[in-house]
Design a protein around this motif. Structure first.
Motif, PDB file in Angstrom:
ATOM      1  N   PRO A   1       0.818  -1.216   0.000  1.00 21.32           N
ATOM      2  CA  PRO A   1       0.000   0.000   0.000  1.00 21.32           C
ATOM      3  C   PRO A   1       0.848   1.261   0.000  1.00 21.32           C
ATOM      4  CG  PRO A   1      -0.208  -1.177   2.088  1.00 21.32           C
ATOM      5  CD  PRO A   1       0.642  -2.010   1.198  1.00 21.32           C
ATOM      6  N   LEU A   2       0.394   2.233  -0.760  1.00 20.73           N
ATOM      7  CA  LEU A   2       1.079   3.517  -0.860  1.00 20.73           C
ATOM      8  C   LEU A   2       0.493   4.448   0.194  1.00 20.73           C
ATOM      9  CD1 LEU A   2       2.403   5.237  -3.831  1.00 20.73           C
ATOM     10  CD2 LEU A   2       0.734   6.551  -2.571  1.00 20.73           C
ATOM     11  N   THR A   3       1.338   5.036   0.996  1.00 15.66           N
ATOM     12  CA  THR A   3       0.885   5.983   2.012  1.00 15.66           C
ATOM     13  C   THR A   3       1.615   7.317   1.824  1.00 15.66           C
ATOM     14  OG1 THR A   3       2.535   5.135   3.571  1.00 15.66           O
ATOM     15  CG2 THR A   3       0.313   4.248   3.763  1.00 15.66           C
ATOM     16  N   ASN A   4       0.896   8.383   2.120  1.00 19.79           N
ATOM     17  CA  ASN A   4       1.473   9.730   2.071  1.00 19.79           C
ATOM     18  C   ASN A   4       1.775  10.165   3.494  1.00 19.79           C
ATOM     19  OD1 ASN A   4       1.149  10.110  -0.771  1.00 19.79           O
ATOM     20  ND2 ASN A   4      -1.040  10.329  -0.398  1.00 19.79           N
ATOM     21  N   HIS A   5       2.833  10.953   3.656  1.00 18.74           N
ATOM     22  CA  HIS A   5       3.258  11.360   4.991  1.00 18.74           C
ATOM     23  C   HIS A   5       3.483  12.869   5.066  1.00 18.74           C
ATOM     24  CE1 HIS A   5       4.062   7.208   6.421  1.00 18.74           C
ATOM     25  NE2 HIS A   5       4.149   7.005   5.122  1.00 18.74           N
ATOM     26  N   HIS A   6       3.156  13.431   6.224  1.00 22.13           N
ATOM     27  CA  HIS A   6       3.402  14.847   6.504  1.00 22.13           C
ATOM     28  C   HIS A   6       4.887  15.038   6.826  1.00 22.13           C
ATOM     29  CE1 HIS A   6      -1.009  14.823   7.959  1.00 22.13           C
ATOM     30  NE2 HIS A   6      -0.982  15.349   6.747  1.00 22.13           N
TER      31      HIS A   6
ATOM     32  N   ILE B   1       1.148   9.939   9.160  1.00 19.83           N
ATOM     33  CA  ILE B   1       0.470   9.543   7.916  1.00 19.83           C
ATOM     34  C   ILE B   1      -0.580  10.579   7.559  1.00 19.83           C
ATOM     35  CG2 ILE B   1      -1.070   7.832   6.888  1.00 19.83           C
ATOM     36  CD1 ILE B   1       0.479   5.691   8.342  1.00 19.83           C
ATOM     37  N   CYS B   2      -0.606  10.952   6.317  1.00 22.04           N
ATOM     38  CA  CYS B   2      -1.582  11.904   5.794  1.00 22.04           C
ATOM     39  C   CYS B   2      -2.831  11.121   5.399  1.00 22.04           C
ATOM     40  CB  CYS B   2      -0.984  12.629   4.592  1.00 22.04           C
ATOM     41  SG  CYS B   2      -1.991  13.976   3.984  1.00 22.04           S
TER      42      CYS B   2
ATOM     43  N   PRO C   1      -7.670  22.259   4.495  1.00 19.61           N
ATOM     44  CA  PRO C   1      -7.199  23.365   5.345  1.00 19.61           C
ATOM     45  C   PRO C   1      -6.347  22.937   6.539  1.00 19.61           C
ATOM     46  CG  PRO C   1      -9.568  23.053   5.583  1.00 19.61           C
ATOM     47  CD  PRO C   1      -9.121  22.166   4.456  1.00 19.61           C
ATOM     48  N   GLU C   2      -6.500  21.722   7.039  1.00 19.09           N
ATOM     49  CA  GLU C   2      -5.748  21.289   8.222  1.00 19.09           C
ATOM     50  C   GLU C   2      -4.503  20.476   7.880  1.00 19.09           C
ATOM     51  OE1 GLU C   2      -8.529  19.194  10.647  1.00 19.09           O
ATOM     52  OE2 GLU C   2      -9.918  20.882  10.699  1.00 19.09           O
ATOM     53  N   CYS C   3      -4.200  20.326   6.607  1.00 19.93           N
ATOM     54  CA  CYS C   3      -3.075  19.499   6.199  1.00 19.93           C
ATOM     55  C   CYS C   3      -1.823  20.352   5.983  1.00 19.93           C
ATOM     56  CB  CYS C   3      -3.417  18.756   4.905  1.00 19.93           C
ATOM     57  SG  CYS C   3      -2.128  17.637   4.345  1.00 19.93           S
ATOM     58  N   PRO C   4      -0.695  19.944   6.573  1.00 17.48           N
ATOM     59  CA  PRO C   4       0.538  20.695   6.355  1.00 17.48           C
ATOM     60  C   PRO C   4       1.187  20.401   5.002  1.00 17.48           C
ATOM     61  CG  PRO C   4       0.958  18.884   7.858  1.00 17.48           C
ATOM     62  CD  PRO C   4      -0.514  18.893   7.570  1.00 17.48           C
ATOM     63  N   GLY C   5       0.666  19.413   4.276  1.00 16.75           N
ATOM     64  CA  GLY C   5       1.204  19.073   2.960  1.00 16.75           C
ATOM     65  C   GLY C   5       1.878  17.711   2.960  1.00 16.75           C
ATOM     66  N   ARG C   6       2.002  17.161   1.775  1.00  9.18           N
ATOM     67  CA  ARG C   6       2.645  15.854   1.622  1.00  9.18           C
ATOM     68  C   ARG C   6       4.145  16.061   1.493  1.00  9.18           C
ATOM     69  NH1 ARG C   6       0.411  13.748  -3.167  1.00  9.18           N
ATOM     70  NH2 ARG C   6       2.104  14.701  -4.309  1.00  9.18           N
ATOM     71  N   ASP C   7       4.901  15.455   2.384  1.00 10.96           N
ATOM     72  CA  ASP C   7       6.359  15.558   2.346  1.00 10.96           C
ATOM     73  C   ASP C   7       6.948  14.424   1.507  1.00 10.96           C
ATOM     74  OD1 ASP C   7       8.787  16.864   3.225  1.00 10.96           O
ATOM     75  OD2 ASP C   7       9.152  15.064   4.425  1.00 10.96           O
ATOM     76  N   TYR C   8       6.401  13.225   1.672  1.00 10.73           N
ATOM     77  CA  TYR C   8       6.877  12.080   0.904  1.00 10.73           C
ATOM     78  C   TYR C   8       5.804  10.996   0.847  1.00 10.73           C
ATOM     79  CZ  TYR C   8       7.829   9.831   5.439  1.00 10.73           C
ATOM     80  OH  TYR C   8       7.714   9.298   6.702  1.00 10.73           O
ATOM     81  N   SER C   9       5.960  10.086  -0.064  1.00 12.69           N
ATOM     82  CA  SER C   9       5.101   8.911  -0.175  1.00 12.69           C
ATOM     83  C   SER C   9       5.967   7.691   0.060  1.00 12.69           C
ATOM     84  CB  SER C   9       4.459   8.841  -1.567  1.00 12.69           C
ATOM     85  OG  SER C   9       3.604   9.941  -1.750  1.00 12.69           O
TER      86      SER C   9
ATOM     87  N   HIS D   1      -7.211  14.029   2.947  1.00 13.02           N
ATOM     88  CA  HIS D   1      -6.364  15.183   2.652  1.00 13.02           C
ATOM     89  C   HIS D   1      -5.940  15.109   1.186  1.00 13.02           C
ATOM     90  CE1 HIS D   1      -4.910  15.997   7.057  1.00 13.02           C
ATOM     91  NE2 HIS D   1      -6.221  15.935   6.942  1.00 13.02           N
ATOM     92  N   ARG D   2      -6.534  15.920   0.374  1.00  9.83           N
ATOM     93  CA  ARG D   2      -6.206  15.961  -1.044  1.00  9.83           C
ATOM     94  C   ARG D   2      -5.048  16.929  -1.255  1.00  9.83           C
ATOM     95  NH1 ARG D   2      -8.006  11.610  -2.861  1.00  9.83           N
ATOM     96  NH2 ARG D   2      -8.996  12.170  -4.760  1.00  9.83           N
ATOM     97  N   HIS D   3      -4.265  16.649  -2.318  1.00 17.14           N
ATOM     98  CA  HIS D   3      -3.098  17.487  -2.620  1.00 17.14           C
ATOM     99  C   HIS D   3      -3.068  17.817  -4.106  1.00 17.14           C
ATOM    100  CE1 HIS D   3      -1.955  14.768   0.713  1.00 17.14           C
ATOM    101  NE2 HIS D   3      -1.482  15.874   1.239  1.00 17.14           N
ATOM    102  N   THR D   4      -2.318  18.847  -4.434  1.00 16.52           N
ATOM    103  CA  THR D   4      -2.029  19.111  -5.837  1.00 16.52           C
ATOM    104  C   THR D   4      -0.982  18.082  -6.267  1.00 16.52           C
ATOM    105  OG1 THR D   4      -0.225  20.630  -5.331  1.00 16.52           O
ATOM    106  CG2 THR D   4      -2.439  21.601  -5.523  1.00 16.52           C
ATOM    107  N   SER D   5      -0.650  18.049  -7.525  1.00 13.67           N
ATOM    108  CA  SER D   5       0.342  17.083  -8.002  1.00 13.67           C
ATOM    109  C   SER D   5       1.718  17.323  -7.379  1.00 13.67           C
ATOM    110  CB  SER D   5       0.437  17.121  -9.526  1.00 13.67           C
ATOM    111  OG  SER D   5       0.791  18.418  -9.951  1.00 13.67           O
ATOM    112  N   SER D   6       1.975  18.538  -6.912  1.00 17.76           N
ATOM    113  CA  SER D   6       3.268  18.841  -6.282  1.00 17.76           C
ATOM    114  C   SER D   6       3.276  18.543  -4.783  1.00 17.76           C
ATOM    115  CB  SER D   6       3.644  20.302  -6.513  1.00 17.76           C
ATOM    116  OG  SER D   6       2.737  21.144  -5.842  1.00 17.76           O
ATOM    117  N   GLY D   7       2.117  18.151  -4.224  1.00 15.51           N
ATOM    118  CA  GLY D   7       2.049  17.820  -2.807  1.00 15.51           C
ATOM    119  C   GLY D   7       1.532  18.935  -1.921  1.00 15.51           C
TER     120      GLY D   7
END
Length: 91
Positions: free
Chosen positions: A7-12, A17-18, A33-41, A22-28
């Motif tokens: 499984p692929l997981t996204n992380h703050h 774990i994000c 509003p409460e998400c600090p952004g995707r740092d890595y997958s 929490h949806r992101h743009t293609s750049s992360g």
């Protein structure tokens, strides 16, 4: 035949774990509003012999699929003794 998963997981940035909500743009960048952004997958296989971590979600997904394909071809082969026992054209 064992079915492996990776499984692929996204992380703050703080390694938490994000959630999928929490949806992101293609750049992360976060769209939630409460998400600090995707740092890595990251993807970790259930075979316990493979894991992959990168800032590019698409790259992680590509490597994940590539790894899972190695399990599929290896599992289809099966042990040689079973292949010989199950041959229908054997005389």
């Amino acid at each position: 035949m064992t079915t492996h998963r990776a499984p692929l997981t996204n992380h703050h940035p703080d390694d938490s774990i994000c959630p999928k909500e929490h949806r992101h743009t293609s750049s992360g960048k976060p769209l939630h509003p409460e998400c600090p952004g995707r740092d890595y997958s990251q993807a970790i296989c259930t075979c316990d012999a493979w894991q992959f971590k990168n800032s590019g979600k698409g790259y992680v997904d590509e490597e994940r699929k590539r790894h899972l394909a190695t399990h599929t071809s290896a599992d289809r082969q099966g042990p040689a003794i079973l292949r010989d026992l199950l041959r229908l054209d054997r005389r």
